[in-house]
Write an enzyme that holds these catalytic residues in place. Sequence first.
Site, PDB file in Angstrom:
ATOM      1  N   GLY A 112      -1.324  -0.633  -3.354  1.00 16.76           N
ATOM      2  CA  GLY A 112      -0.829  -1.402  -3.536  1.00 16.76           C
ATOM      3  C   GLY A 112      -1.827  -2.537  -4.941  1.00 16.76           C
ATOM      4  O   GLY A 112      -1.787  -3.411  -4.202  1.00 16.76           O
ATOM      5  N   ASN A 134       5.163   4.277   4.373  1.00 21.19           N
ATOM      6  CA  ASN A 134       3.708   4.706   5.704  1.00 21.19           C
ATOM      7  C   ASN A 134       3.068   2.786   5.195  1.00 21.19           C
ATOM      8  O   ASN A 134       3.214   2.493   4.556  1.00 21.19           O
ATOM      9  CB  ASN A 134       2.262   4.730   4.349  1.00 21.19           C
ATOM     10  CG  ASN A 134       1.207   4.761   4.855  1.00 21.19           C
ATOM     11  OD1 ASN A 134       0.811   4.323   6.390  1.00 21.19           O
ATOM     12  ND2 ASN A 134      -0.126   4.631   4.157  1.00 21.19           N
ATOM     13  N   TRP A 135       4.308   2.471   6.351  1.00 19.91           N
ATOM     14  CA  TRP A 135       3.776   1.248   7.349  1.00 19.91           C
ATOM     15  C   TRP A 135       2.509   0.968   7.757  1.00 19.91           C
ATOM     16  O   TRP A 135       1.867  -0.685   7.166  1.00 19.91           O
ATOM     17  CB  TRP A 135       4.097   1.213   8.412  1.00 19.91           C
ATOM     18  CG  TRP A 135       5.979   1.567   8.675  1.00 19.91           C
ATOM     19  CD1 TRP A 135       6.592   1.854   7.304  1.00 19.91           C
ATOM     20  CD2 TRP A 135       7.033   0.709   9.534  1.00 19.91           C
ATOM     21  NE1 TRP A 135       7.920   1.869   7.436  1.00 19.91           N
ATOM     22  CE2 TRP A 135       8.186   1.756   8.924  1.00 19.91           C
ATOM     23  CE3 TRP A 135       6.927   0.859  10.471  1.00 19.91           C
ATOM     24  CZ2 TRP A 135       9.342   1.282   9.695  1.00 19.91           C
ATOM     25  CZ3 TRP A 135       8.064   0.828  11.716  1.00 19.91           C
ATOM     26  CH2 TRP A 135       9.401   0.726  10.908  1.00 19.91           C
ATOM     27  N   LYS A 136       1.141   1.922   7.251  1.00 20.08           N
ATOM     28  CA  LYS A 136      -0.085   1.316   7.372  1.00 20.08           C
ATOM     29  C   LYS A 136       0.169   0.447   8.284  1.00 20.08           C
ATOM     30  O   LYS A 136       0.418   0.293   9.669  1.00 20.08           O
ATOM     31  CB  LYS A 136      -0.880   0.496   6.029  1.00 20.08           C
ATOM     32  CG  LYS A 136      -0.286   1.529   4.944  1.00 20.08           C
ATOM     33  CD  LYS A 136      -1.105   1.134   3.616  1.00 20.08           C
ATOM     34  CE  LYS A 136      -0.367   2.388   2.193  1.00 20.08           C
ATOM     35  NZ  LYS A 136      -1.461   1.908   1.730  1.00 20.08           N
ATOM     36  N   GLY A 184       4.056   2.378   0.349  1.00 21.71           N
ATOM     37  CA  GLY A 184       3.429   1.478   1.451  1.00 21.71           C
ATOM     38  C   GLY A 184       3.943   0.100   1.190  1.00 21.71           C
ATOM     39  O   GLY A 184       5.578  -0.158   2.233  1.00 21.71           O
ATOM     40  N   GLY A 185       3.855  -0.416   0.513  1.00 21.50           N
ATOM     41  CA  GLY A 185       4.417  -1.787   0.538  1.00 21.50           C
ATOM     42  C   GLY A 185       5.821  -2.385   0.490  1.00 21.50           C
ATOM     43  O   GLY A 185       6.166  -3.129   0.781  1.00 21.50           O
ATOM     44  N   GLU A 245      -7.410   5.584   2.394  1.00 17.72           N
ATOM     45  CA  GLU A 245      -8.234   4.677   2.847  1.00 17.72           C
ATOM     46  C   GLU A 245      -8.366   4.428   4.076  1.00 17.72           C
ATOM     47  O   GLU A 245      -9.678   4.321   4.318  1.00 17.72           O
ATOM     48  CB  GLU A 245      -6.826   3.496   3.552  1.00 17.72           C
ATOM     49  CG  GLU A 245      -6.231   2.501   2.333  1.00 17.72           C
ATOM     50  CD  GLU A 245      -4.909   1.832   2.571  1.00 17.72           C
ATOM     51  OE1 GLU A 245      -4.385   1.971   3.581  1.00 17.72           O
ATOM     52  OE2 GLU A 245      -4.309   1.974   1.589  1.00 17.72           O
ATOM     53  N   SER A 254       2.222   2.412  -5.750  1.00 20.21           N
ATOM     54  CA  SER A 254       3.396   1.554  -6.107  1.00 20.21           C
ATOM     55  C   SER A 254       4.769   1.734  -6.241  1.00 20.21           C
ATOM     56  O   SER A 254       5.324   1.639  -7.434  1.00 20.21           O
ATOM     57  CB  SER A 254       2.640   0.390  -7.302  1.00 20.21           C
ATOM     58  OG  SER A 254       1.791  -0.300  -6.365  1.00 20.21           O
ATOM     59  N   HIS A 268      -5.151  10.355   3.936  1.00 26.43           N
ATOM     60  CA  HIS A 268      -4.919   9.054   3.547  1.00 26.43           C
ATOM     61  C   HIS A 268      -6.235   8.254   2.126  1.00 26.43           C
ATOM     62  O   HIS A 268      -7.420   8.632   3.278  1.00 26.43           O
ATOM     63  CB  HIS A 268      -4.089   7.849   4.100  1.00 26.43           C
ATOM     64  CG  HIS A 268      -4.071   7.099   2.719  1.00 26.43           C
ATOM     65  ND1 HIS A 268      -4.033   6.030   2.754  1.00 26.43           N
ATOM     66  CD2 HIS A 268      -2.497   6.624   2.677  1.00 26.43           C
ATOM     67  CE1 HIS A 268      -3.624   4.975   1.464  1.00 26.43           C
ATOM     68  NE2 HIS A 268      -2.157   5.742   1.686  1.00 26.43           N
ATOM     69  N   GLU A 280      -2.190  10.446  -4.787  1.00 28.41           N
ATOM     70  CA  GLU A 280      -1.975   9.424  -4.738  1.00 28.41           C
ATOM     71  C   GLU A 280      -2.801   8.493  -5.655  1.00 28.41           C
ATOM     72  O   GLU A 280      -4.282   8.616  -4.573  1.00 28.41           O
ATOM     73  CB  GLU A 280      -2.023   8.258  -2.709  1.00 28.41           C
ATOM     74  CG  GLU A 280      -0.506   9.010  -2.737  1.00 28.41           C
ATOM     75  CD  GLU A 280      -0.243   7.812  -1.320  1.00 28.41           C
ATOM     76  OE1 GLU A 280       0.661   7.474  -1.321  1.00 28.41           O
ATOM     77  OE2 GLU A 280      -1.464   7.116  -0.423  1.00 28.41           O
TER      78      GLU A 280
HETATM   79  P1  13P Z   1       2.040   0.975  -1.904  1.00 26.47           P
HETATM   80  O1  13P Z   1       3.401   1.528  -2.337  1.00 26.47           O
HETATM   81  O2  13P Z   1       1.661   0.178  -1.185  1.00 26.47           O
HETATM   82  O3  13P Z   1       0.741   1.161  -3.582  1.00 26.47           O
HETATM   83  O4  13P Z   1       0.792   2.579  -1.580  1.00 26.47           O
HETATM   84  C1  13P Z   1       0.886   2.745  -1.479  1.00 26.47           C
HETATM   85  C2  13P Z   1       0.357   3.933  -0.315  1.00 26.47           C
HETATM   86  O5  13P Z   1      -0.925   4.266   0.168  1.00 26.47           O
HETATM   87  C3  13P Z   1       1.523   4.774   0.338  1.00 26.47           C
HETATM   88  O6  13P Z   1       0.602   5.849   1.199  1.00 26.47           O
END
Ligand code: 13P
Length: 251
Positions: free
Chosen positions: A173, A9-11, A234-235, A97, A213, A95, A167
Site C-alpha cells: 500500500g 486481496n480486497w481487504k 491489494g489496491g 495486517e 504495490s 497476512h 509480501e
Molecule cells: P497493495 O497491492 O495495495 O500494496 O497490497 C498488497 C497486499 O497486502 C496484498 O495482500
Amino acid sequence: MRKPIIAGNWKMNKTPSEAKELIEALKPLVADNNEVTAVVCPTAASLLIAKRYLEGSNIHLGAQNMHWEESGAFTGEVSPVMLKEIGVEYVILGHSERRQYFAETDETVNKKVLSAIAHDLIPIMCVGETLEEREAGVTDTLVAGQVKAGLKDVAAADIAKLVIAYEPVWAIGTGKTATDEEANRVIGIIRKTVEEIAGTEAAEAVRIQYGGSMKPANVKGLMAQPEIDGGLIGGAALKAEDFSALINYQK
Ligand code: 13P
C-alpha cells in the site's frame, strides 16, 4: 511448469453489492484467460454473493482469514467448515495486517494452515519483513523462519499444493515495490527453505507469489522473474480494469 496465480486481496473493501458489481465487470475481461489462475478474496461478508456471481466463470474464490477450529465460542470468527460450505477454495493466512493488528503469530498461522489443508482449502500463506527488519539485515533469516514455522508438521505433498505469498511489509500500500531482482532473490530463498523442509519435488511445485504495490505497470517485470509465480494484489485488485490487466499480463 507452475501455473501463475494472480489473487486479489480486497481487504476491508467492497460491500456485497459492490462485490457483485466488481465481479460482473471482471468476468468478461478475463473470460478467455486459461493460462493464469485468477482468484478474488472478498471480505467474509461478501463471500456468499461473490460465489453466486462467480458461478460459471474461470475466477476462483478465496477468503482473507479463518479460525482453525470448526465451530465454538470464538466471537467474530469464521470457520473452515463455513468457508467450504460457501464454496471457497483458497484462504489467505497470516497476512501482515493480521499479524500487525490482530496478533497473529507464526504459531496461529501454522494452526490455520494445518486446519485449512485438513478441510481441503488451499492456503495462501503470507510471509515478509518490515522495513526495520530489512534495514537490520535480517530479511532472509526472518522470512525463512516464518516459512518453517508456518509449515511445521505439514506433509510435503500438501506443501506442494499450497501457495506462499512473499509480501515485504514496507511495499504494501506504499507504492514502493521490491525490485524485480530483489523480489526474485527472496522468493528463491523461500523456495530453498521449502526444499530443506519438504524436498525438491515440493519446492518445484509450490507456487510463490509476490505482493506489495503490484500493478499493471510493474507486473510484466516481476512475472518475468523465474522464481515469481504470481501476485497477491491489494489496491489494484479493486478495479476491474486494473485487476484484469494483471491477470492478462501475458497478453
Ligand atoms: P497493495 O497491492 O495495495 O500494496 O497490497 C498488497 C497486499 O497486502 C496484498 O495482500
